[in-house]
Design a protein around this motif. Structure first.
Motif, PDB file in Angstrom:
ATOM      1  N   LEU A   1       0.828  -1.204   0.000  1.00 23.75           N
ATOM      2  CA  LEU A   1       0.000   0.000   0.000  1.00 23.75           C
ATOM      3  C   LEU A   1       0.861   1.253   0.000  1.00 23.75           C
ATOM      4  O   LEU A   1       1.886   1.307   0.672  1.00 23.75           O
TER       5      LEU A   1
ATOM      6  N   SER B   1     -12.683  -9.379   4.199  1.00 19.13           N
ATOM      7  CA  SER B   1     -13.983  -9.683   3.583  1.00 19.13           C
ATOM      8  C   SER B   1     -15.121  -9.119   4.428  1.00 19.13           C
ATOM      9  O   SER B   1     -16.081  -8.545   3.893  1.00 19.13           O
TER      10      SER B   1
ATOM     11  N   ASN C   1      -0.100  -8.769  -6.571  1.00 24.34           N
ATOM     12  CA  ASN C   1      -0.676  -8.761  -5.227  1.00 24.34           C
ATOM     13  C   ASN C   1      -1.693  -9.904  -5.082  1.00 24.34           C
ATOM     14  O   ASN C   1      -2.911  -9.721  -5.187  1.00 24.34           O
TER      15      ASN C   1
HETATM   16  C1  LIG Z   1      -5.098  -8.201   1.216  1.00 25.38           C
HETATM   17  C2  LIG Z   1      -5.460  -8.222   2.712  1.00 25.38           C
HETATM   18  C3  LIG Z   1      -6.243  -6.972   3.014  1.00 25.38           C
HETATM   19  C4  LIG Z   1      -6.313  -9.476   2.999  1.00 25.38           C
HETATM   20  O1  LIG Z   1      -6.762  -9.391   4.344  1.00 25.38           O
HETATM   21  P1  LIG Z   1      -7.327 -10.699   5.109  1.00 25.38           P
HETATM   22  O2  LIG Z   1      -8.154 -10.211   6.259  1.00 25.38           O
HETATM   23  O3  LIG Z   1      -6.219 -11.625   5.396  1.00 25.38           O
HETATM   24  O4  LIG Z   1      -8.273 -11.329   3.981  1.00 25.38           O
HETATM   25  P2  LIG Z   1      -9.420 -12.422   4.211  1.00 25.38           P
HETATM   26  O5  LIG Z   1      -9.039 -13.280   5.393  1.00 25.38           O
HETATM   27  O6  LIG Z   1     -10.741 -11.738   4.242  1.00 25.38           O
HETATM   28  O7  LIG Z   1      -9.275 -13.320   2.898  1.00 25.38           O
HETATM   29  C5  LIG Z   1     -10.035 -13.105   1.750  1.00 25.38           C
HETATM   30  C6  LIG Z   1      -9.666 -14.140   0.705  1.00 25.38           C
HETATM   31  O8  LIG Z   1      -8.347 -13.889   0.249  1.00 25.38           O
HETATM   32  C7  LIG Z   1      -7.526 -15.057   0.437  1.00 25.38           C
HETATM   33  N1  LIG Z   1      -6.192 -14.587   0.835  1.00 25.38           N
HETATM   34  C8  LIG Z   1      -5.901 -13.746   1.851  1.00 25.38           C
HETATM   35  N2  LIG Z   1      -4.564 -13.558   1.902  1.00 25.38           N
HETATM   36  C9  LIG Z   1      -4.023 -14.282   0.901  1.00 25.38           C
HETATM   37  C10 LIG Z   1      -2.700 -14.494   0.431  1.00 25.38           C
HETATM   38  N3  LIG Z   1      -1.649 -13.898   1.024  1.00 25.38           N
HETATM   39  N4  LIG Z   1      -2.509 -15.298  -0.636  1.00 25.38           N
HETATM   40  C11 LIG Z   1      -3.558 -15.897  -1.254  1.00 25.38           C
HETATM   41  N5  LIG Z   1      -4.860 -15.740  -0.857  1.00 25.38           N
HETATM   42  C12 LIG Z   1      -5.070 -14.949   0.205  1.00 25.38           C
HETATM   43  C13 LIG Z   1      -8.211 -15.811   1.558  1.00 25.38           C
HETATM   44  O9  LIG Z   1      -7.880 -17.198   1.515  1.00 25.38           O
HETATM   45  C14 LIG Z   1      -9.672 -15.558   1.251  1.00 25.38           C
HETATM   46  O10 LIG Z   1     -10.144 -16.375   0.191  1.00 25.38           O
HETATM   47  P3  LIG Z   1     -11.007 -17.720   0.490  1.00 25.38           P
HETATM   48  O11 LIG Z   1     -12.107 -17.326   1.422  1.00 25.38           O
HETATM   49  O12 LIG Z   1     -11.473 -18.117  -0.866  1.00 25.38           O
HETATM   50  O13 LIG Z   1     -10.048 -18.672   1.125  1.00 25.38           O
HETATM   51  C15 LIG Z   1      -4.176  -8.286   3.607  1.00 25.38           C
HETATM   52  O14 LIG Z   1      -3.383  -9.365   3.176  1.00 25.38           O
HETATM   53  C16 LIG Z   1      -3.335  -7.023   3.569  1.00 25.38           C
HETATM   54  O15 LIG Z   1      -3.586  -6.071   4.341  1.00 25.38           O
HETATM   55  N6  LIG Z   1      -2.317  -6.977   2.669  1.00 25.38           N
HETATM   56  C17 LIG Z   1      -1.437  -5.824   2.538  1.00 25.38           C
HETATM   57  C18 LIG Z   1      -2.148  -4.632   1.924  1.00 25.38           C
HETATM   58  C19 LIG Z   1      -2.805  -4.961   0.599  1.00 25.38           C
HETATM   59  O16 LIG Z   1      -2.195  -5.528  -0.295  1.00 25.38           O
HETATM   60  N7  LIG Z   1      -4.101  -4.563   0.467  1.00 25.38           N
HETATM   61  C20 LIG Z   1      -4.910  -4.853  -0.707  1.00 25.38           C
HETATM   62  C21 LIG Z   1      -4.755  -3.861  -1.760  1.00 25.38           C
HETATM   63  S1  LIG Z   1      -5.911  -2.537  -1.604  1.00 25.38           S
END
Ligand SMILES: CC(C)(COP(=O)(O)OP(=O)(O)OC[C@H]1O[C@@H](n2cnc3c(N)ncnc32)[C@H](O)[C@@H]1OP(=O)(O)O)[C@@H](O)C(=O)NCCC(=O)NCCS
Length: 150
Positions: A13, A75, A101
């Protein structure tokens, strides 16, 4: 932890100015959400309704603290915004994602699947043309139409 720190701890981000974060938390509060655990900020989603598209919620940033990832928080935050009265005209969600990503692609594909909605991806912000080589290209994702969540 405040919002500036949370976003800074969530690469890739972009870190915002404090001024930008304050606008997200005021003007865009109705389409943004914060998640706390034990009194500390662990998650934040910023978004807004696109002025020219009143049926489309644009998700700007999703940040989840590393220690609470993988539990469905991102989610749940997306779903929570869409249950609000402010979003009762929303039928589409847009966001941008960089090619590499994987977590973000997974999050939004899961959202589309849950909503039984189409998922379209198209080139938008280009690394060279728009970011002078300083930022990876951003792919525009558009999901919908889906039913109102409220
Ligand atoms: C992207 C992010 C917000 C996900 O948050 P999270 O709370 O872990 O996500 P969720 O638990 O709701 O997962 C949602 C889905 O994504 C999948 N997922 C989450 N992290 C993952 C990863 N690192 N690799 C692959 N899939 C992933 C989950 O398995 C889930 O899918 P499913 O229900 O089909 O299994 C978090 O990893 C993050 O803050 N990343 C850094 C910032 C970023 O890249 N933000 C997004 C861009 S705006």
């Amino acid at each position: 932890m405040d919002l500036v720190e949370l976003v800074a701890s969530c690469p890739p981000l972009d870190v915002n100015s404090s001024y930008c974060n304050l606008l997200q938390c005021s003007h865009f509060a109705r389409t943004s959400v914060a998640a706390e655990q034990d009194g500390g900020l662990v998650g934040f989603v910023s978004g807004y309704i696109i002025p020219e598209k009143p049926d489309t919620l644009f998700i700007w940033q999703v940040a989840v603290l590393e220690k609470v990832r993988g539990c469905g928080l991102a989610s749940r935050m997306l779903d929570q915004i869409l249950t609000r009265h402010t979003c009762n005209q929303i039928r589409y969600l847009e966001t941008t994602i960089t090619e590499d990503n994987q977590a973000s692609w997974a999050l939004f594909k899961r959202f589309a699947k849950t909503q039984e909605a189409d998922f379209q991806a198209s080139a938008w912000m280009d690394k060279e043309k728009h970011f002078a080589g300083q930022h990876d290209s951003e792919v525009l994702v558009r999901i919908g139409p889906f039913q109102s969540q409220n």
